[in-house]
Design an enzyme around this catalytic site. Structure first.
Site, mmCIF file in Angstrom:
data_model
loop_
_atom_site.group_PDB
_atom_site.id
_atom_site.type_symbol
_atom_site.label_atom_id
_atom_site.label_comp_id
_atom_site.label_asym_id
_atom_site.label_seq_id
_atom_site.Cartn_x
_atom_site.Cartn_y
_atom_site.Cartn_z
ATOM 1 N NE ARG A 80 72.160 2.548 7.201
ATOM 2 C CZ ARG A 80 72.102 1.024 6.773
ATOM 3 N NH1 ARG A 80 72.130 0.803 5.495
ATOM 4 N NH2 ARG A 80 71.723 0.367 7.664
ATOM 5 C CE LYS B 231 77.685 -8.379 6.005
ATOM 6 N NZ LYS B 231 76.109 -8.540 6.011
ATOM 7 C CG ASN C 45 74.852 -10.895 11.575
ATOM 8 O OD1 ASN C 45 73.852 -11.073 12.305
ATOM 9 N ND2 ASN C 45 76.061 -10.615 11.907
#
Lengths: 261, 261
Positions: free
Chosen positions: A155, A166, A194
């Site tokens: 993860r 991005k 974000n």
């Protein structure tokens, strides 16, 4: 591994689906670990001497993890660009089966923050997750720890793919390049962040922990609050304090190297 | 292993709690496997040659399972009376760490029906559980298969403890002794069977699969029916067709040997 089948294309949407699915994997793994006691000796160096491996000085968990990773290395786990070993690469055997060609999405890099993952997991997660007791199930505990650690590592290192996606966004790329050249980690981190996505994540995580953590009684009834198999706040804290910040650390480290040759 | 910490006392109530908890483990493991495709080559003999193990003729799953079990044997997994290897015992290394003293609850026996578990799992469960596709994630699939198989094996071999507990019930013991002496497997099985417990189990299982199998959306909403990560009917069928009958097979086999010396 899920995500990487046969495409060089990366979209943030697809990456997010993978990360959302990994939340389930992490919560399941924590629930499975939580059924056993803390078992402190598992995490202390010197519990056993290991025949054939007498100079090994780590904990039982570290021994079991290293030996598991040796097997996984043989079947080429660490050739996959989303799998990172806790064991130093030079201690791992070569794959004994043919390599797979993975699409080259990431810039080559050596970023691996598993030492930090091991540290917060052993120091902060396990003692809060488990009953502070010793039930002698050291093998069962270590087996579940390995699953938890591998899922957390996957993860957190997915940050590399998120950062790459991005960076590829034409709208933001000039800014990323500017900040990278200025070595401005703080500005890179702010551009990556974000807030809305993070807030949604924490809400969703709490919901998942509540739902998956239910203890469903003999007759099949259930209630949302009673008898949870896991501490819901701990799962949220795990992400808030460790998974999200360390993912960002990976993202920033990756981007700082992004323009190197 | 859960159940066996430090007591010679067995009660059916405690055993049932362990079996109910194992349902969660099995459902979690199946959900984790179901995220990857079927990946047929994992189950076919001769996919790879294994360096250092060239005469191995099984499937990739069998290779990975055997090598995992060798590691687990070293840390004494198979000394625990509720853990049974798929690999033949003489192929497994001795433990390299000191033994644990387990309470002697069971009569010594060699009952191990893992070959049957492997067969129904590979032939009937995996093809229904997974998308009939190949996503190349063979290592991920095999890792989850090992978790599923080990959990199923533990659950089914718990039949030995259940049978022992039922045999110890003074009310029924004379009948068990009579049927065992008469080698009447059918009568033993009928005496062991509790229809109400089985019906409750299947209801509970369906509920669990529905709850744990939910796909919780980005915003944290959920609905019980949409987008399940697992086929609920398959989980029920797994127990109805395989887990319950094979557990009974273990129970009957154990009791048939119960009076031997």
């Amino acid at each position: 591994m899920n995500y990487l089948s046969g495409t060089e294309d990366i979209s943030l949407g697809k990456l997010r689906d993978t990360l959302i699915r990994l939340e389930d994997t992490i919560i399941f793994a924590l629930i499975e670990r939580a059924q056993f006691s803390y078992n402190e000796p598992v995490y202390k160096a010197g519990l056993y001497k290991y025949k054939g491996c007498e100079d090994f000085e780590g904990s039982f968990l570290e021994y079991f993890l290293q030996e598991s990773e040796k097997l996984h290395a043989k079947v080429r786990r660490y050739q996959s660009p989303d799998e990172y070993p806790f064991t130093e690469r030079h201690l791992l055997p070569d794959p004994i089966i043919p390599a797979i060609e993975y699409p080259q999405i990431l810039k080559p890099n050596d970023i691996n923050i598993n030492a930090k993952i091991m540290e917060f997991y052993v120091k902060h997660i396990i003692p809060s997750l488990c009953a502070m007791d010793d039930d002698q199930n050291y093998g069962s505990a270590a087996t579940r720890d390995v699953t938890c650690l591998q899922a957390l590592s996957q993860r957190i290192h997915y940050g590399k793919f998120v950062a790459e996606a991005k960076f590829r966004d034409p709208k933001d790329q000039p800014k990323y390049i500017e900040y990278i050249k200025a070595r401005d980690s703080k500005a890179i981190e702010e551009l990556l962040t974000n807030k809305k996505v993070e807030e949604d994540l924490l809400k969703r995580l709490k919901r998942k922990a509540l739902i998956y953590g239910q203890d469903i009684t003999e007759a099949g009834d259930f209630t949302l609050d009673a008898n949870l198999k896991i501490n819901v706040d701990l799962v949220v804290e795990l992400y808030e304090k460790w998974v999200i910040p360390l993912t960002k650390e990976v993202e920033v480290a990756y981007l700082l190297e992004r323009l190197d040759n």
